[in-house]
Design a protein around this motif. Structure first.
Motif, mmCIF file in Angstrom:
data_model
loop_
_atom_site.group_PDB
_atom_site.id
_atom_site.type_symbol
_atom_site.label_atom_id
_atom_site.label_comp_id
_atom_site.label_asym_id
_atom_site.label_seq_id
_atom_site.Cartn_x
_atom_site.Cartn_y
_atom_site.Cartn_z
ATOM 1 N N SER A 1 0.686 -1.089 -0.281
ATOM 2 C CA SER A 1 0.175 0.265 0.389
ATOM 3 C C SER A 1 1.128 1.244 -0.642
ATOM 4 N N LEU A 2 -0.396 2.413 -0.546
ATOM 5 C CA LEU A 2 0.962 3.596 -0.313
ATOM 6 C C LEU A 2 -0.145 4.838 -0.629
ATOM 7 N N ARG A 3 0.520 5.789 0.051
ATOM 8 C CA ARG A 3 -0.599 6.723 0.707
ATOM 9 C C ARG A 3 -0.104 7.890 0.288
ATOM 10 N N LEU A 4 -1.248 8.767 -0.691
ATOM 11 C CA LEU A 4 -0.116 9.717 -1.653
ATOM 12 C C LEU A 4 -0.984 11.074 -1.149
ATOM 13 N N SER A 5 -0.419 11.979 -0.663
ATOM 14 C CA SER A 5 -0.993 13.443 0.110
ATOM 15 C C SER A 5 -1.065 14.336 -1.232
ATOM 16 N N CYS A 6 -1.762 15.347 -0.832
ATOM 17 C CA CYS A 6 -1.630 16.341 -1.866
ATOM 18 C C CYS A 6 -1.900 17.713 -0.864
ATOM 19 N N THR A 7 -1.927 18.840 -0.757
ATOM 20 C CA THR A 7 -1.784 20.138 -0.307
ATOM 21 C C THR A 7 -1.957 21.088 -1.133
ATOM 22 N N ALA A 8 -3.936 21.427 -1.256
ATOM 23 C CA ALA A 8 -3.337 23.125 -2.339
ATOM 24 C C ALA A 8 -3.270 23.592 -1.286
ATOM 25 N N ASP B 1 -13.556 3.141 -12.393
ATOM 26 C CA ASP B 1 -14.495 1.732 -12.209
ATOM 27 C C ASP B 1 -12.981 1.038 -11.963
ATOM 28 N N SER B 2 -11.802 0.908 -12.964
ATOM 29 C CA SER B 2 -11.455 -0.128 -12.292
ATOM 30 C C SER B 2 -10.301 -0.048 -11.078
ATOM 31 N N LEU B 3 -10.496 0.931 -10.276
ATOM 32 C CA LEU B 3 -9.811 0.975 -9.462
ATOM 33 C C LEU B 3 -10.191 1.013 -7.792
ATOM 34 N N LYS B 4 -12.467 1.175 -8.163
ATOM 35 C CA LYS B 4 -12.457 0.593 -7.301
ATOM 36 C C LYS B 4 -12.478 -0.280 -6.273
ATOM 37 N N GLY B 5 -12.496 -0.363 -5.006
ATOM 38 C CA GLY B 5 -12.117 -1.782 -4.414
ATOM 39 C C GLY B 5 -10.959 -1.409 -3.577
ATOM 40 N N ARG B 6 -10.000 -0.781 -4.638
ATOM 41 C CA ARG B 6 -8.578 -1.109 -3.978
ATOM 42 C C ARG B 6 -7.596 0.964 -3.725
ATOM 43 N N PHE B 7 -8.639 2.024 -4.197
ATOM 44 C CA PHE B 7 -7.416 3.213 -4.086
ATOM 45 C C PHE B 7 -9.531 3.655 -3.375
ATOM 46 N N SER B 8 -8.941 4.241 -2.389
ATOM 47 C CA SER B 8 -10.242 5.260 -2.190
ATOM 48 C C SER B 8 -9.149 6.626 -2.087
ATOM 49 N N ILE B 9 -9.944 7.749 -1.993
ATOM 50 C CA ILE B 9 -9.500 9.230 -2.012
ATOM 51 C C ILE B 9 -10.541 10.272 -1.173
ATOM 52 N N SER B 10 -9.594 10.724 -0.221
ATOM 53 C CA SER B 10 -10.075 11.552 1.215
ATOM 54 C C SER B 10 -9.501 12.756 1.337
ATOM 55 N N LYS B 11 -10.048 13.694 2.154
ATOM 56 C CA LYS B 11 -9.852 15.236 2.572
ATOM 57 C C LYS B 11 -10.030 15.648 3.318
ATOM 58 N N LEU C 1 -4.811 9.978 -1.094
ATOM 59 C CA LEU C 1 -5.216 8.866 -2.572
ATOM 60 C C LEU C 1 -4.382 7.511 -1.900
ATOM 61 N N GLN C 2 -5.399 7.083 -1.012
ATOM 62 C CA GLN C 2 -4.566 5.355 -0.538
ATOM 63 C C GLN C 2 -4.782 4.868 -1.381
ATOM 64 N N MET C 3 -3.885 4.205 -1.791
ATOM 65 C CA MET C 3 -3.596 2.672 -2.633
ATOM 66 C C MET C 3 -3.354 1.441 -2.258
ATOM 67 N N ASN C 4 -3.978 0.771 -2.505
ATOM 68 C CA ASN C 4 -4.333 -1.347 -1.684
ATOM 69 C C ASN C 4 -3.696 -2.068 -2.210
ATOM 70 N N SER C 5 -3.521 -3.370 -2.056
ATOM 71 C CA SER C 5 -3.488 -4.475 -2.793
ATOM 72 C C SER C 5 -2.703 -3.663 -4.420
ATOM 73 N N LEU C 6 -1.850 -2.731 -4.161
ATOM 74 C CA LEU C 6 -0.805 -2.548 -5.521
ATOM 75 C C LEU C 6 -0.504 -3.920 -6.489
ATOM 76 N N LYS C 7 -0.866 -2.841 -7.905
ATOM 77 C CA LYS C 7 0.281 -4.098 -9.131
ATOM 78 C C LYS C 7 1.326 -3.309 -9.422
ATOM 79 N N ALA C 8 2.190 -4.190 -10.668
ATOM 80 C CA ALA C 8 3.006 -3.379 -11.329
ATOM 81 C C ALA C 8 1.733 -2.626 -12.084
ATOM 82 N N GLU C 9 1.094 -3.154 -12.589
ATOM 83 C CA GLU C 9 0.528 -2.098 -13.939
ATOM 84 C C GLU C 9 0.079 -0.465 -12.925
ATOM 85 N N ASN C 10 -0.153 -0.692 -12.187
ATOM 86 C CA ASN C 10 -0.313 0.926 -10.943
ATOM 87 C C ASN C 10 0.955 1.957 -10.764
ATOM 88 N N THR C 11 1.879 1.250 -11.394
ATOM 89 C CA THR C 11 3.539 2.480 -11.229
ATOM 90 C C THR C 11 3.303 3.735 -12.598
#
Length: 118
Positions: A17-24, A62-72, A81-91
């Protein structure tokens, strides 16, 4: 002007998993939605997820539902952006985005690299 600063990318093994952050910052009163896009090598930039400025509404690919989620976090104008169960194609390089409500001009962050090893 709106400034977007991303962080949280890195190298992770498949299944991790990775969690990305973006601050405005800056003229954020002109923003009504924030989103994440990504661009993999040799591919076009694509939509990942978006969230309304209030945080009440979300949308995602739609292809990322269930594994990726966004919050603020409204307290500091940070989108995650919370990214779980990451796959190589998510690079990809993941970019934060917000359009200006008046001009529809798109502000982009500098991007953060997420690499998933198989």
């Amino acid at each position: 002007q709106v400034q977007l600063v991303e962080s949280g990318g890195g190298l992770v093994q498949a299944g991790g998993s990775l969690r990305l952050s973006c601050t405005a910052s800056g003229r954020t009163f002109s923003s009504y939605v924030m989103g994440w896009f990504r661009q993999a090598p040799g591919k076009e930039r694509e939509f990942v997820a978006a969230i309304s400025w209030t945080g009440r509404s979300t949308a995602q690919s739609d292809s990322l539902k269930g594994r990726f989620s966004i919050s603020k976090d409204n307290a500091d104008n940070t989108v995650y952006l919370q990214m779980n169960s990451l796959k190589a194609e998510n690079t990809a390089v993941y970019y934060c985005n917000t359009p200006c409500i008046q001009t529809r001009y798109n502000y982009w962050g500098q991007g953060t690299q997420a690499t998933v090893s198989s």
